[in-house]
Enzyme design. Structure first.
Site, PDB file in Angstrom:
ATOM      1  N   ASP A  92      -8.895  -5.977  -4.877  1.00  0.00           N
ATOM      2  CA  ASP A  92      -8.633  -4.646  -4.324  1.00  0.00           C
ATOM      3  C   ASP A  92      -9.473  -3.621  -5.090  1.00  0.00           C
ATOM      4  O   ASP A  92      -9.464  -3.589  -6.314  1.00  0.00           O
ATOM      5  CB  ASP A  92      -7.139  -4.336  -4.464  1.00  0.00           C
ATOM      6  CG  ASP A  92      -6.687  -3.190  -3.570  1.00  0.00           C
ATOM      7  OD1 ASP A  92      -7.385  -2.158  -3.534  1.00  0.00           O
ATOM      8  OD2 ASP A  92      -5.626  -3.319  -2.943  1.00  0.00           O
ATOM      9  N   SER A 152       0.843  -1.195   0.000  1.00  0.00           N
ATOM     10  CA  SER A 152       0.000   0.000   0.000  1.00  0.00           C
ATOM     11  C   SER A 152       0.888   1.258   0.000  1.00  0.00           C
ATOM     12  O   SER A 152       1.616   1.486  -0.948  1.00  0.00           O
ATOM     13  CB  SER A 152      -0.960  -0.071   1.189  1.00  0.00           C
ATOM     14  OG  SER A 152      -2.046   0.792   1.013  1.00  0.00           O
ATOM     15  N   HIS A 175      -7.728  -5.551  -0.323  1.00  0.00           N
ATOM     16  CA  HIS A 175      -6.548  -4.759  -0.002  1.00  0.00           C
ATOM     17  C   HIS A 175      -5.881  -5.222   1.294  1.00  0.00           C
ATOM     18  O   HIS A 175      -4.665  -5.080   1.458  1.00  0.00           O
ATOM     19  CB  HIS A 175      -6.937  -3.286   0.115  1.00  0.00           C
ATOM     20  CG  HIS A 175      -5.748  -2.380   0.233  1.00  0.00           C
ATOM     21  ND1 HIS A 175      -4.891  -2.149  -0.813  1.00  0.00           N
ATOM     22  CD2 HIS A 175      -5.241  -1.676   1.276  1.00  0.00           C
ATOM     23  CE1 HIS A 175      -3.922  -1.335  -0.422  1.00  0.00           C
ATOM     24  NE2 HIS A 175      -4.116  -1.030   0.837  1.00  0.00           N
TER      25      HIS A 175
END
Lengths: 370, 370
Positions: free
Chosen positions: A315, A161, A344
């Site tokens: 995601d 991320s 995610h």
């Protein structure tokens, strides 16, 4: 150097006061997130123009740097995270073996352990903390790696991320140093839908009447805003399949309500709102092409690392498609999507098969000759 | 009966006062959403136990009911919508030809045109409006269809999102009446992620300090909450691809900011918060299996209609997978996914190819012999 057997008491802590002071929270402590080491810079000029004085970067290390100084791995962390969160990927049995590698886990500026809104005195504390960019973190980490350790080659930079955003910034900004790169669930330029998500998350926190432009006296007063923010994550950070199949049951939650409280709220509510907002702005504005006048292809073409681009299949904001779009511009790269209903949040490895899948890919990447 | 050439002045309007009175909004008018007709019920008992007195359902019709009364199509609308929004699919050149079919577009209870929080006097107005279920709407629509028109057979029931929820409720509750069904971008039982989305949207509206438990004096006072709600829609109602490819440019928006204001805010900000919340609760709790003791398979097995299940390929909360999961339980059904970067909002046909694709599928369904 810290290793996993070192206790907090052993740690030389020029910046420990940064960690342990701060308004109204006992979340950002070495007890919870350490042991840590600290790298201090007298002055550190940010890309947006402000200067952080006595800027301290907290970090953890595992393993030993070899004499050739060519066994280092750098593993920055995600939004709302600390170095502690990624330690699960570092062990003899995990992706990165500290018997072989010297692993550095830097804490982001603003994450609550490095210099951050909640532990900085006026005139830069709380709501006055300056805007920090991913590139600022990477320049600070570069100083740590080169000045503190004399390292000029990283065998692997990886992260999830915002950790992926930092990985890309490293590979673009210092291409000759990064041999392998694994951006996981993140992109080099933040996708528009992800920018809109940051707007919604930011607005959720600021919607709290106690937010007071960042000058709350206790972060707990902003708990309604933090919960509003957490509950948006509960939607967009997971997936339809996770909820339809009730996969949260497999990892110990007793009901949907229990999962909402004991996972999503539990994750975010102990945190300091200003710290989250500092990271959020960084995430929102991440773009490696700032050093190539906005030309993303030119920026990604700078990457020399063998790169595994690793999106999560479900995601919603760092989609497979947007990751693939960038992967196609990276010279020596492969797309390795991660199949998981956790979307995610697959990186947390709540389902052990996700962690195993990710570790196998990292092992493959480390085995690539470069 | 109303047709498209009828002016508002021609409309017999026993419920017109419901439409045109109401607190602080001139959005819910026949000028904007009509012409309309009105069906009134002296008393209408809701599933949750309260009774609506003088309950009026606003509706629009196109075409003429034939003598055999076997050419009717019912087309309920989505969350935040009115009968007007789906009229684009009714014309000689569109999906449903009014020269052939008699099309009824009912307005949901709570949508601002039928009996709704904003146009109902105490003790049931504003924050006191009772909880309404999809099944209540469908029972009211059944009375309209059978009592007002003497119809006992619907050639097609179709709808988008909450319109799909109503389509399913019709097909499960009155299986012998519904010959064909096209639930578009919606499910028979609301998926958990969609329930969580409603929580976030509801919370966004109620976060406004002027919300006042639904007793605001002017809906415009709650504009910050309405905008917060709109901006969550801007993420979850669209798709990564829409933003990445800037598809909004193709339909006349000049910048991302323009698209945010002139599309998402423009859509939601004129509305009454209590009306939206009435529909939101209905959406959240939609479940056709309430009449089969929670057995979804048993409920879907009741469906006799030839059914095209039509999810949008990039829909984030009514996903292809969750729609397919139900489709597999419906006896005479097919999955017909709609490819569009507009995600859940593909139904608005901002890209004409989406509308064409949907119309072709509807035409195929109407051509199926049943």
């Amino acid at each position: 150097m810290t290793n996993e057997n070192q206790t907090p008491a052993d740690t030389p802590s020029p910046g420990a006061s940064h960690v342990q002071t701060g308004i109204g929270t006992n979340y950002y402590t070495e007890e919870l997130h350490g042991p840590l080491e600290f790298f201090s810079m007298d002055t550190f000029e940010l890309e947006e123009g402000e200067t952080l004085r006595n800027c301290t970067i907290a970090y953890a290390t595992f393993g030993e740097l070899n004499d050739a100084k060519d066994n280092a791995v750098l593993f920055p962390h995600m939004y709302s995270g600390t170095s502690k969160d990624m330690e699960m990927y570092i062990s003899e049995d995990a992706a990165v073996d500290p018997n072989e590698y010297f692993v550095i886990l830097p804490n982001q500026i603003g994450n609550g352990l490095s210099m951050s809104p909640h532990n900085t005195p006026p005139p830069y504390g709380q709501g006055d903390f300056p805007k920090v960019r991913i590139s600022d973190d990477i320049r600070a980490q570069h100083r740590l790696v080169t000045e503190e350790f004399g390292i000029d080659e990283l065998q692997l930079v990886l992260g999830w991320s915002m950790g992926a955003q930092q990985t890309y910034e490293w590979a673009v900004r210092y291409p000759e140093m990064v041999k392998r790169a694994a951006p996981i669930g993140g992109t080099a330029r933040n996708p528009v839908i992800s920018r809109l998500l940051v707007d919604a998350l930011t607005d959720a926190i600021k919607s709290d009447p106690n937010w007071d432009e960042g000058y709350y006296s206790d972060p707990r007063d902003v708990r309604r805003g933090l919960q509003r923010h957490a509950r948006i994550w509960a939607i967009i950070g997971a997936s339809d399949a996770l909820y339809r199949q009730e996969k949260w049951r497999d990892v110990g939650f007793s009901s949907l309500s229990d999962f909402m409280h004991a996972f999503w709220d539990e994750w975010f509510l102990p945190m300091d709102p200003n710290n989250l907002l500092c990271m959020a702005w960084k995430w929102q504005n991440a773009d490696v092409s700032r050093i190539t006048d906005g030309d993303l292809e030119a920026a990604l073409n700078r990457i020399e690392a063998k790169t595994y681009v690793m999106p999560f299949e479900q995601d919603m904001f760092f989609t497979v498609e947007s990751c693939q779009h960038e992967e196609e511009m990276i010279p020596d790269s492969e797309l390795r999507s991660i199949p998981t209903p956790w979307g995610h949040f697959g990186m947390l490895g709540l389902d052990p098969t996700d962690k195993e899948f990710i570790e196998e890919r990292i092992q493959e990447l480390l085995d690539e000759s470069v």
